[in-house]
Design an enzyme around this catalytic site. Structure first.
Site, PDB file in Angstrom:
ATOM      1  N   GLU A   1     -12.255   2.917   4.185  1.00 53.86           N
ATOM      2  CA  GLU A   1     -11.449   2.996   5.401  1.00 53.86           C
ATOM      3  C   GLU A   1     -11.571   4.375   6.047  1.00 53.86           C
ATOM      4  O   GLU A   1     -10.588   5.104   6.155  1.00 53.86           O
ATOM      5  CB  GLU A   1      -9.994   2.688   5.011  1.00 53.86           C
ATOM      6  CG  GLU A   1      -9.105   2.299   6.131  1.00 53.86           C
ATOM      7  CD  GLU A   1      -7.660   2.091   5.659  1.00 53.86           C
ATOM      8  OE1 GLU A   1      -6.965   1.340   6.338  1.00 53.86           O
ATOM      9  OE2 GLU A   1      -7.229   2.688   4.650  1.00 53.86           O
ATOM     10  N   GLU A  57       0.827  -1.205   0.000  1.00 55.81           N
ATOM     11  CA  GLU A  57       0.000   0.000   0.000  1.00 55.81           C
ATOM     12  C   GLU A  57       0.865   1.260   0.000  1.00 55.81           C
ATOM     13  O   GLU A  57       1.678   1.469   0.902  1.00 55.81           O
ATOM     14  CB  GLU A  57      -0.939  -0.001   1.218  1.00 55.81           C
ATOM     15  CG  GLU A  57      -1.841   1.233   1.255  1.00 55.81           C
ATOM     16  CD  GLU A  57      -2.978   1.133   2.262  1.00 55.81           C
ATOM     17  OE1 GLU A  57      -3.132   0.085   2.914  1.00 55.81           O
ATOM     18  OE2 GLU A  57      -3.720   2.131   2.385  1.00 55.81           O
TER      19      GLU A  57
HETATM   20 MN    MN Z   1      -5.518   2.313   3.412  1.00 55.98          MN
END
Ligand code: MN
Length: 294
Positions: free
Chosen positions: A245, A151
């Protein structure tokens, strides 16, 4: 339609919580995926992990995992003892995920979360250490059928991988079918010149996707251009998970670690967060329909 998910700490101020409760809640609201921090798996018995998996199967929820790597286990550390300990730690997390049939790990999982202590400004040595570590970690991911998503996160959370281009370069150096790239709209808003271009650059290497506004509220509440984002996902034929998120509550471990110092929605009771979760699910479903991904 792409599977749509939610991160458990939208509701919870501590990283560990009552997973069963949120598996049932996510299902009831209509999500397909619940993502949570992977570290608590290490404290769970295999029996417990299997029972959570059984509950998730029963209510039609897939469990995916994320982590912000504790710096004591920094796999990019220049200290070989720390680095080796980190490799073992992440390999153990992957094995625990496998017990519960988990197949997807995201987050800052290639270096300790944050800038390394005594960092002098040259990230290259840390990158090399991280690559060396990941080549060992990925073998266990391959054995366990876990996709390890690198990520790209903003500059205040790591010095190693801030952009889609860097995440792609890293995953290419690892060269495994089990490594992929995760892009997160909140981080891209800070680091990329053009969010659509970043998504198109990663293309078929995009193995998971996180959504969140410029200030980490739910999609549609801030000023990100969601047509640009879903248009680009549609253009690359993205078929994988989309996990929202958002972090909207101050306090607790989560508020501290994510740097949320005020409530970002008024009076964030559990009911209010439930409503916001339902809202964002509807928002993302509509985007998928609009961009012919449904
Ligand atoms: Mn994230």
């Amino acid at each position: 339609m792409n599977k749509l998910g939610i991160f458990m700490n939208f509701w919870e101020k501590n990283w560990d919580a009552d997973h069963e409760k949120y598996i049932r809640k996510a299902s009831k609201i209509g999500f397909d995926v619940l993502e949570f921090q992977a570290q608590p798996l290490l404290e769970m018995s295999d029996e417990k992990i299997r029972s959570l998996k059984a509950i998730a199967d029963e209510v039609g929820i897939e469990l995916t995992y994320s982590l912000g790597l504790d710096r004591n286990y920094d796999v990019s550390s220049l200290d070989e003892n720390v680095r080796k300990g980190g490799v073992e730690y992440l390999q153990n997390i992957i094995r625990k995920m496998h017990v519960g049939g988990g197949t997807l790990l995201s987050g800052v999982s290639y270096a300790g979360w944050g800038t390394p202590d005594n960092f002098k400004g040259d990230k290259r040595p840390y990158w090399e250490q991280s690559i060396k570590s990941m080549k060992e970690i990925i073998k266990v991911a391959e054995e366990c059928g876990v996709t390890y998503c690198v990520e790209a996160v903003n500059r205040f959370e790591t010095c190693l991988i801030n952009t889609a281009k860097e995440a792609l370069a890293y995953s290419n150096e690892i060269d495994s079918p089990n490594i992929g790239v995760l892009l997160d709209t909140y981080h891209m808003n800070i680091e990329e010149n053009n969010i659509g271009d970043a998504i198109r650059l990663v293309g078929d290497k995009l193995t998971s996707f996180h959504t969140g506004e410029n200030n980490r509220t739910a999609p549609g509440r801030g000023h990100l251009d969601w047509d640009e984002i879903f248009g680009a996902l549609s253009e690359i034929g993205y078929k994988n998970r989309i996990v929202c998120e958002p972090f909207v509550m101050e306090g607790g471990e989560v508020g501290r670690d994510i740097h949320v110092y005020r409530d970002l929605i008024d009076n964030p009771t559990e009911e209010r967060i439930d409503e916001e979760a339902a809202y964002l699910l509807e928002f993302e479903r509509n985007m998928l329909k609009k961009w012919n991904m449904a």
